[in-house]
Scaffold this motif. Structure first.
Motif, PDB file in Angstrom:
ATOM      1  N   CYS A 149      26.427  31.175  47.163  1.00 31.31           N
ATOM      2  CA  CYS A 149      27.081  31.325  46.217  1.00 31.31           C
ATOM      3  C   CYS A 149      29.207  31.355  47.174  1.00 31.31           C
ATOM      4  CB  CYS A 149      27.095  33.216  47.102  1.00 31.31           C
ATOM      5  SG  CYS A 149      27.858  32.936  48.656  1.00 31.31           S
ATOM      6  N   PHE A 150      29.775  32.103  46.598  1.00 33.05           N
ATOM      7  CA  PHE A 150      31.148  31.230  46.456  1.00 33.05           C
ATOM      8  C   PHE A 150      31.809  31.774  47.795  1.00 33.05           C
ATOM      9  CE2 PHE A 150      31.975  35.876  45.136  1.00 33.05           C
ATOM     10  CZ  PHE A 150      32.583  36.006  46.315  1.00 33.05           C
ATOM     11  N   PHE A 151      30.851  32.342  48.821  1.00 30.66           N
ATOM     12  CA  PHE A 151      31.644  32.161  50.167  1.00 30.66           C
ATOM     13  C   PHE A 151      30.789  31.294  51.057  1.00 30.66           C
ATOM     14  CE2 PHE A 151      31.929  36.646  48.449  1.00 30.66           C
ATOM     15  CZ  PHE A 151      33.431  36.588  49.638  1.00 30.66           C
TER      16      PHE A 151
ATOM     17  N   ARG B  29      32.909  47.082  35.021  1.00 31.24           N
ATOM     18  CA  ARG B  29      32.608  46.068  36.430  1.00 31.24           C
ATOM     19  C   ARG B  29      33.720  45.918  37.098  1.00 31.24           C
ATOM     20  NH1 ARG B  29      26.899  43.525  37.196  1.00 31.24           N
ATOM     21  NH2 ARG B  29      25.379  45.736  37.209  1.00 31.24           N
ATOM     22  N   GLU B  30      34.562  45.653  37.773  1.00 29.93           N
ATOM     23  CA  GLU B  30      36.034  45.515  38.752  1.00 29.93           C
ATOM     24  C   GLU B  30      35.399  44.362  38.485  1.00 29.93           C
ATOM     25  OE1 GLU B  30      39.192  46.092  41.885  1.00 29.93           O
ATOM     26  OE2 GLU B  30      37.364  47.737  41.315  1.00 29.93           O
ATOM     27  N   LYS B  31      36.632  43.458  38.366  1.00 32.44           N
ATOM     28  CA  LYS B  31      36.291  41.731  38.363  1.00 32.44           C
ATOM     29  C   LYS B  31      36.795  41.301  40.368  1.00 32.44           C
ATOM     30  CE  LYS B  31      35.486  41.035  34.182  1.00 32.44           C
ATOM     31  NZ  LYS B  31      33.954  40.350  33.797  1.00 32.44           N
ATOM     32  N   VAL B  32      35.896  40.759  40.345  1.00 38.05           N
ATOM     33  CA  VAL B  32      36.085  40.836  42.067  1.00 38.05           C
ATOM     34  C   VAL B  32      36.925  38.945  42.007  1.00 38.05           C
ATOM     35  CG1 VAL B  32      35.251  39.617  44.096  1.00 38.05           C
ATOM     36  CG2 VAL B  32      33.925  41.645  42.448  1.00 38.05           C
ATOM     37  N   ASP B  33      37.961  38.966  42.153  1.00 36.95           N
ATOM     38  CA  ASP B  33      38.849  37.574  43.481  1.00 36.95           C
ATOM     39  C   ASP B  33      38.049  37.099  44.235  1.00 36.95           C
ATOM     40  OD1 ASP B  33      39.576  35.345  43.016  1.00 36.95           O
ATOM     41  OD2 ASP B  33      41.631  36.528  42.455  1.00 36.95           O
ATOM     42  N   PRO B  34      37.471  36.166  44.348  1.00 31.20           N
ATOM     43  CA  PRO B  34      37.545  35.789  45.736  1.00 31.20           C
ATOM     44  C   PRO B  34      38.693  35.627  46.768  1.00 31.20           C
ATOM     45  CG  PRO B  34      35.963  34.208  43.617  1.00 31.20           C
ATOM     46  CD  PRO B  34      37.097  35.148  43.601  1.00 31.20           C
ATOM     47  N   LYS B  35      39.285  35.008  46.257  1.00 31.04           N
ATOM     48  CA  LYS B  35      40.597  34.484  47.203  1.00 31.04           C
ATOM     49  C   LYS B  35      40.702  35.986  47.830  1.00 31.04           C
ATOM     50  CE  LYS B  35      42.712  31.169  44.216  1.00 31.04           C
ATOM     51  NZ  LYS B  35      44.146  30.650  43.266  1.00 31.04           N
TER      52      LYS B  35
ATOM     53  N   THR C  44      40.177  47.972  51.655  1.00 30.22           N
ATOM     54  CA  THR C  44      40.150  46.960  51.195  1.00 30.22           C
ATOM     55  C   THR C  44      39.024  45.614  50.224  1.00 30.22           C
ATOM     56  OG1 THR C  44      40.534  45.283  52.958  1.00 30.22           O
ATOM     57  CG2 THR C  44      42.482  46.709  51.470  1.00 30.22           C
ATOM     58  N   LEU C  45      37.474  45.715  51.589  1.00 28.41           N
ATOM     59  CA  LEU C  45      36.898  45.290  51.613  1.00 28.41           C
ATOM     60  C   LEU C  45      35.319  45.999  51.084  1.00 28.41           C
ATOM     61  CD1 LEU C  45      36.727  42.747  54.771  1.00 28.41           C
ATOM     62  CD2 LEU C  45      37.355  42.152  52.606  1.00 28.41           C
ATOM     63  N   ASN C  46      35.124  47.190  51.381  1.00 27.65           N
ATOM     64  CA  ASN C  46      33.910  48.060  50.732  1.00 27.65           C
ATOM     65  C   ASN C  46      33.087  47.441  51.006  1.00 27.65           C
ATOM     66  OD1 ASN C  46      36.304  49.958  50.666  1.00 27.65           O
ATOM     67  ND2 ASN C  46      36.427  50.039  48.767  1.00 27.65           N
ATOM     68  N   GLY C  47      32.234  46.565  51.927  1.00 26.22           N
ATOM     69  CA  GLY C  47      30.989  46.258  52.415  1.00 26.22           C
ATOM     70  C   GLY C  47      30.984  45.091  51.483  1.00 26.22           C
ATOM     71  N   GLN C  48      31.845  44.381  50.993  1.00 28.25           N
ATOM     72  CA  GLN C  48      31.545  42.807  50.523  1.00 28.25           C
ATOM     73  C   GLN C  48      31.397  41.750  51.162  1.00 28.25           C
ATOM     74  OE1 GLN C  48      31.871  41.686  47.085  1.00 28.25           O
ATOM     75  NE2 GLN C  48      32.082  43.744  45.933  1.00 28.25           N
ATOM     76  N   GLN C  49      31.501  40.623  50.819  1.00 29.95           N
ATOM     77  CA  GLN C  49      32.045  39.342  52.249  1.00 29.95           C
ATOM     78  C   GLN C  49      32.531  38.509  52.029  1.00 29.95           C
ATOM     79  OE1 GLN C  49      28.064  36.451  50.764  1.00 29.95           O
ATOM     80  NE2 GLN C  49      27.629  38.443  49.237  1.00 29.95           N
ATOM     81  N   PHE C  50      32.884  38.411  53.816  1.00 25.47           N
ATOM     82  CA  PHE C  50      34.406  38.039  54.091  1.00 25.47           C
ATOM     83  C   PHE C  50      34.282  36.595  54.116  1.00 25.47           C
ATOM     84  CE2 PHE C  50      38.584  38.096  55.971  1.00 25.47           C
ATOM     85  CZ  PHE C  50      39.208  38.404  55.103  1.00 25.47           C
ATOM     86  N   VAL C  51      34.618  35.655  54.021  1.00 25.10           N
ATOM     87  CA  VAL C  51      35.195  34.453  54.361  1.00 25.10           C
ATOM     88  C   VAL C  51      36.415  33.723  55.762  1.00 25.10           C
ATOM     89  CG1 VAL C  51      35.348  31.998  54.139  1.00 25.10           C
ATOM     90  CG2 VAL C  51      33.764  33.221  53.521  1.00 25.10           C
ATOM     91  N   ILE C  52      36.066  33.468  56.861  1.00 23.45           N
ATOM     92  CA  ILE C  52      37.330  32.740  57.226  1.00 23.45           C
ATOM     93  C   ILE C  52      37.154  31.714  57.635  1.00 23.45           C
ATOM     94  CG2 ILE C  52      38.699  33.160  59.249  1.00 23.45           C
ATOM     95  CD1 ILE C  52      37.894  36.252  59.571  1.00 23.45           C
TER      96      ILE C  52
END
Length: 372
Positions: A3-5, A53-59, A77-85
């Motif tokens: 995925c994009f992460f 559906r609301e568009k998700v911006d990976p940034k 602001t995340l509400n259960g989405q994946q996250f990358v640091i």
């Protein structure tokens, strides 16, 4: 991870190419039976559910290449989405929301707070990290010198990592209890000290426990009052921590422990917290806790002679069990049960001669149930 992460190679990151979308021309032919296009000019385009559906911006779900800054995400602001640091240096990072998974790659000298994560938190190629983490699965690979205040539902795993130190999760912000629930995590299932080293080295110890009484603020500072996180009212007082502070795998101070089990009811969590307050106020120490579901045959195996009276209660939901330790703890717990929880269905060890067996029976069962 497909995925994009997914983690990107540093060698390839500087060789990104801009891709121009290709356009395909489709030729159409009109037959004598075709409907003239002019008859449909007033009709609105058909809408599908995926169009709404609301568009998700990976940034919005990444922190990349930052240095000497305070950053993160506020509640909601995340509400259960994946996250990358990734590739951050000397940063204070606060993620005050629940998420699906979080990966932290190539970070150096950072202080990090992560709200509850439904799946895994994976640190890779990181160094000098101090963090507060709540998750279902915790893993590190090729990391050096990390201090982690951890709540983890399963057994934490380190791989090719050195200088790793762990302590029990101690943190509070107003939305944290709801975020635990949204992430599907129980505050009573915390295996913070049960570390599995996937790559042990003979004669060396790649991990240890932080000194008892270690304070989160000595490792991870509170957000700067001038930052965007000034509105988040945090506390690192163990008494206010959403996750109960447990002694974990440290040596017990007394040979006497007591098993105290709450059966499912409207106030089970509140009752368990009340017991912890009552017990610690009397000088007893909370060793470990678990929240698990049981079957009739499990009740028979764990509670033995007391099983018949307890079978009907397990159908109402999971049980919450606590081990308290200290001289005189069994008698004290039995007094608390009769004085404070007289209208609540509980199990308390009968006497100090059999209480250790009660503790072993229950927590061995719970570990097997959870695959530990």
């Amino acid at each position: 991870m497909g995925c994009f992460f997914s983690k990107k190679s540093k060698r390839k990151s500087s060789e990104k190419e801009e891709r121009t979308p290709t356009t395909t021309t489709v030729e159409t032919t009109t037959t004598s039976n075709a409907v003239p296009l002019g008859n449909n000019t007033d009709e609105a385009p058909k809408q599908y559910s995926w169009d709404k559906r609301e568009k998700v911006d990976p940034k919005d779900y990444m922190l990349t290449g930052l240095k000497d800054v305070t950053v993160g995400r506020l509640p909601g602001t995340l509400n259960g989405q994946q996250f990358v640091i990734q590739e951050c240096e000397n940063c204070n990072i606060y993620v005050y929301d629940h998420s699906a998974t979080i990966t932290i790659d190539d970070c150096v000298n950072c202080r990090i707070v992560l709200g509850p994560v439904k799946g895994s938190v994976f640190f890779r190629d990181c160094k000098d990290i101090k963090c507060v983490v709540a998750c279902q699965q915790f893993r590190t690979r090729d990391c050096k010198k990390m201090e982690v205040f951890l709540c983890c539902s399963t057994q934490p795993i380190i791989e090719s990592s050195t200088g790793m130190k762990f302590a029990c999760f101690q943190y509070f912000y107003p939305e944290l209890a709801f975020h635990f629930k949204d992430a599907g995590l129980s505050i009573f299932n915390n295996n913070w000290s049960n570390i599995h080293d996937f790559t042990p080295v003979s004669g060396e110890n790649n991990w240890s426990l932080l000194p008892e009484g270690s304070s989160v603020l000595d490792f991870v500072p509170a957000p700067d009052p001038e930052s965007e996180f000034k509105s988040v009212r945090i506390s690192t007082d163990p008494a206010r921590s959403i996750v109960p502070l447990t002694k974990g795998g440290r040596r017990k101070d007394s040979e006497e422990s007591c098993l105290f089990v709450f059966f499912a009811g409207e106030y089970t969590t509140a009752n368990a917290r009340k017991l912890i307050d009552e017990g610690t106020a009397k000088g007893f120490v909370l060793i470990q806790t678990k929240e698990v579901s049981m079957r009739p045959e499990d009740v028979q195996r764990v509670f033995q002679n007391n099983a018949e009276d307890l079978v009907e209660w397990i159908t109402k939901g999971p049980v919450i069990a606590l081990e308290l330790n200290g001289d005189g703890v069994v008698e004290a717990c039995r007094n608390i049960a009769s004085e404070v929880f007289s209208g609540t269905k509980v199990f308390v060890s009968d006497n100090k001669n059999t209480s250790s067996r009660d503790v072993d029976n229950f927590f061995n069962f719970a570990d097997m149930q959870m695959g530990l």
